[in-house]
Design an enzyme around this catalytic site. Structure first.
Site, mmCIF file in Angstrom:
data_model
loop_
_atom_site.group_PDB
_atom_site.id
_atom_site.type_symbol
_atom_site.label_atom_id
_atom_site.label_comp_id
_atom_site.label_asym_id
_atom_site.label_seq_id
_atom_site.Cartn_x
_atom_site.Cartn_y
_atom_site.Cartn_z
ATOM 1 N N ASP A 46 0.821 -1.232 0.000
ATOM 2 C CA ASP A 46 0.000 0.000 0.000
ATOM 3 C C ASP A 46 0.847 1.270 0.000
ATOM 4 O O ASP A 46 0.553 2.205 -0.727
ATOM 5 C CB ASP A 46 -1.040 -0.003 1.133
ATOM 6 C CG ASP A 46 -0.490 -0.208 2.530
ATOM 7 O OD1 ASP A 46 0.717 -0.498 2.668
ATOM 8 O OD2 ASP A 46 -1.275 -0.073 3.489
ATOM 9 N N LEU A 134 -5.774 -7.092 13.189
ATOM 10 C CA LEU A 134 -7.083 -6.950 12.540
ATOM 11 C C LEU A 134 -7.496 -5.481 12.464
ATOM 12 O O LEU A 134 -8.601 -5.151 12.105
ATOM 13 C CB LEU A 134 -8.149 -7.781 13.264
ATOM 14 C CG LEU A 134 -7.844 -9.282 13.326
ATOM 15 C CD1 LEU A 134 -8.975 -10.033 14.019
ATOM 16 C CD2 LEU A 134 -7.626 -9.862 11.932
ATOM 17 N N SER A 136 -7.661 -2.862 14.872
ATOM 18 C CA SER A 136 -8.527 -2.166 15.836
ATOM 19 C C SER A 136 -8.220 -0.676 15.800
ATOM 20 O O SER A 136 -9.092 0.154 16.072
ATOM 21 C CB SER A 136 -8.325 -2.721 17.246
ATOM 22 O OG SER A 136 -7.048 -2.395 17.751
ATOM 23 N N GLU A 169 -3.227 8.452 12.130
ATOM 24 C CA GLU A 169 -2.365 7.359 12.596
ATOM 25 C C GLU A 169 -0.890 7.662 12.286
ATOM 26 O O GLU A 169 -0.012 7.399 13.097
ATOM 27 C CB GLU A 169 -2.807 6.021 11.991
ATOM 28 C CG GLU A 169 -2.094 4.853 12.643
ATOM 29 C CD GLU A 169 -2.926 3.594 12.826
ATOM 30 O OE1 GLU A 169 -4.166 3.644 12.689
ATOM 31 O OE2 GLU A 169 -2.314 2.550 13.120
ATOM 32 N N ASP A 181 -6.113 0.013 5.581
ATOM 33 C CA ASP A 181 -7.010 -0.336 6.691
ATOM 34 C C ASP A 181 -8.173 0.643 6.781
ATOM 35 O O ASP A 181 -9.337 0.260 6.853
ATOM 36 C CB ASP A 181 -6.252 -0.307 8.023
ATOM 37 C CG ASP A 181 -5.130 -1.307 8.068
ATOM 38 O OD1 ASP A 181 -4.961 -2.053 7.082
ATOM 39 O OD2 ASP A 181 -4.412 -1.340 9.086
#
Ligand code: ADP
Ligand code: MG
Length: 396
Positions: A46, A134, A136, A169, A181
């Site tokens: 990505d 995953l 979060s 982030e 994500d």
């Protein structure tokens, strides 16, 4: 854990959450939620403008927002059973190194975009396993963004929400993740995976076969994506990309390079950069092949591509670990297994498995049992469905 159990768990949590929420919030409360995600194929592609193919899965983070009459942001997470308070007139870096960095980072990011925020209570609850790969982190960011956009009576497109949350982030929390994500968690639709071109941000929803299941296995070996290894790999990739760019200006991002370009530049870069770039170039090709396989309903081919992708993450990207490799090798021997690979940033976390639907539950049990025999660790397994992202859910 089956998806039905996950749903029941979440309902229980929501009921408990409503009770707890009364501690800090008075009505009217508006609830928003965002799922977790798992990447089927396209790992570490990505941030060099390549292709990824994730789906949103049935864990959710819920964000309940209520207005306050002052300029305070009061954040509560029932996962941590903790409250954090910030003055909205003076939000600024640096982060505290605390879970509240994620939701307050969203408030900061919205302010940076000129969106005015008045005081609010934000209560967060979720059943996404934390720190297991995953995502979060993207789930809490996107759920918070949905809630605060509603609170400020503003709206952003799915692409803008994803970019805002990625920026938070990267810049606020300080974790160098790509766009995948946040994008899939915002824009997914149920029963489909999402193939994303990380350069143009154009995407396709690809239907998933109904006679195969996605089984996630959490190795319970923990990693933190903000830690050194992820940054090291990213640095190695970016140095390789820079060398390729200097040799040929048509190569802006690694996504533009072929294996022949890389081989021609091999002696000019470190062995580590060569190998990391090799993984990414071949992985982009595998994602494109996976789109063809999914479109043709060819699950066997898709499964084979997953095994090859795992070997590439292990050997060229050097981002696997012993326990994860063992999970993939065990999976390969089990009935109904079509493919298996590491998923997420690496160095532990989860594997994703493509399993014939009739064998999925039995596969999950056997994988757990054999892993425990070998490592004495109780893995968590989830038989997943592709669910809606935050935007589809909010607009229903
Ligand atoms: P992953 O994204 O793989 O789960 P990260 O380390 O990127 O792992 O993000 C996990 C962190 O995100 C948690 O340690 C916490 O700080 C924050 N977080 C995620 N969900 C919640 C939640 N429901 N409540 C509070 N903090 C959360
Ligand atoms: Mg994360």
């Amino acid at each position: 854990m089956s998806s039905e159990q996950i749903r029941r768990d979440l309902q229980d949590q929501l009921a408990a959450h409503q009770v707890r929420n009364q501690g800090i919030a008075s009505s009217p409360a508006h609830a928003f939620s965002a799922p977790a995600r798992v990447n089927l194929i396209g790992e570490h592609t990505d941030y060099t403008g390549g292709f990824v193919l994730p789906l949103a899965i049935g864990f959710r983070t819920i964000a309940v927002v209520t207005p306050r009459s002052d300029d305070q942001a009061v954040l509560y997470s029932s996962n941590f059973n903790e409250t954090a308070q910030y003055d909205l007139r003076s939000l600024a870096l640096p982060p505290r190194g605390h879970w509240s960095d994620y939701p307050i980072g969203v408030a900061w990011g919205l302010q940076q975009q000129g969106i005015r925020l008045t005081g609010f209570n934000l209560s967060i609850d979720g059943n996404v396993p934390l720190g297991s790969g995953l995502s979060s982190s993207a789930s809490i960011e996107v759920a918070t963004a949905m809630a605060l956009l509603d609170h400020s009576r503003s709206s952003l497109t799915g692409e803008q929400i994803a970019l805002l949350c990625q920026k938070i982030e990267n810049v606020y929390v300080g974790s160098p993740c790509g766009i995948m994500d946040q994008f899939v968690i915002t824009n997914a639709i149920d029963k489909h995976a999402l193939m994303l071109d990380c350069r143009s941000l154009s995407f396709d929803h690809l239907p998933l076969a109904t006679d195969a299941r996605i089984v996630i296995c959490n190795s319970m070996v923990k990693h933190s994506i903000a830690d050194g290894e992820y940054g090291d790999r990213r640095g190695e990739v970016e140095r390789g990309q820079e060398i390729l760019r200097q040799r040929n200006p048509a190569i802006q991002l690694l996504r533009d390079a072929t294996i022949a370009d890389l081989e021609a530049a091999r002696t000019e870069m470190s062995e580590a950069s060569y190998r990391r770039c090799k993984h990414i170039i071949t992985e982009n090709d595998r994602v494109i092949q996976t789109r063809e396989a999914l479109t043709a309903g060819d699950e066997r081919r898709f499964g084979q591509l997953m095994f090859t992708a795992h070997a590439s993450m292990r050997d060229d990207f050097a981002a696997s670990c012993e326990e994860i490799d063992a999970l993939v090798e065990i999976a390969r021997t089990l009935p109904g297994c079509l493919g298996a690979r590491i998923t997420g940033g690496g160095f532990g976390g989860c594997t994703v498995n493509l399993v014939d639907a009739a064998h999925a539950e039995e596969f999950a049990l056997n994988l757990k049992a054999k892993y425990r025999e070998q490592y004495g660790i109780d893995a968590q397994t989830y038989v997943c469905e592709a669910v809606d992202g935050a935007l589809a859910r909010a607009t229903q």
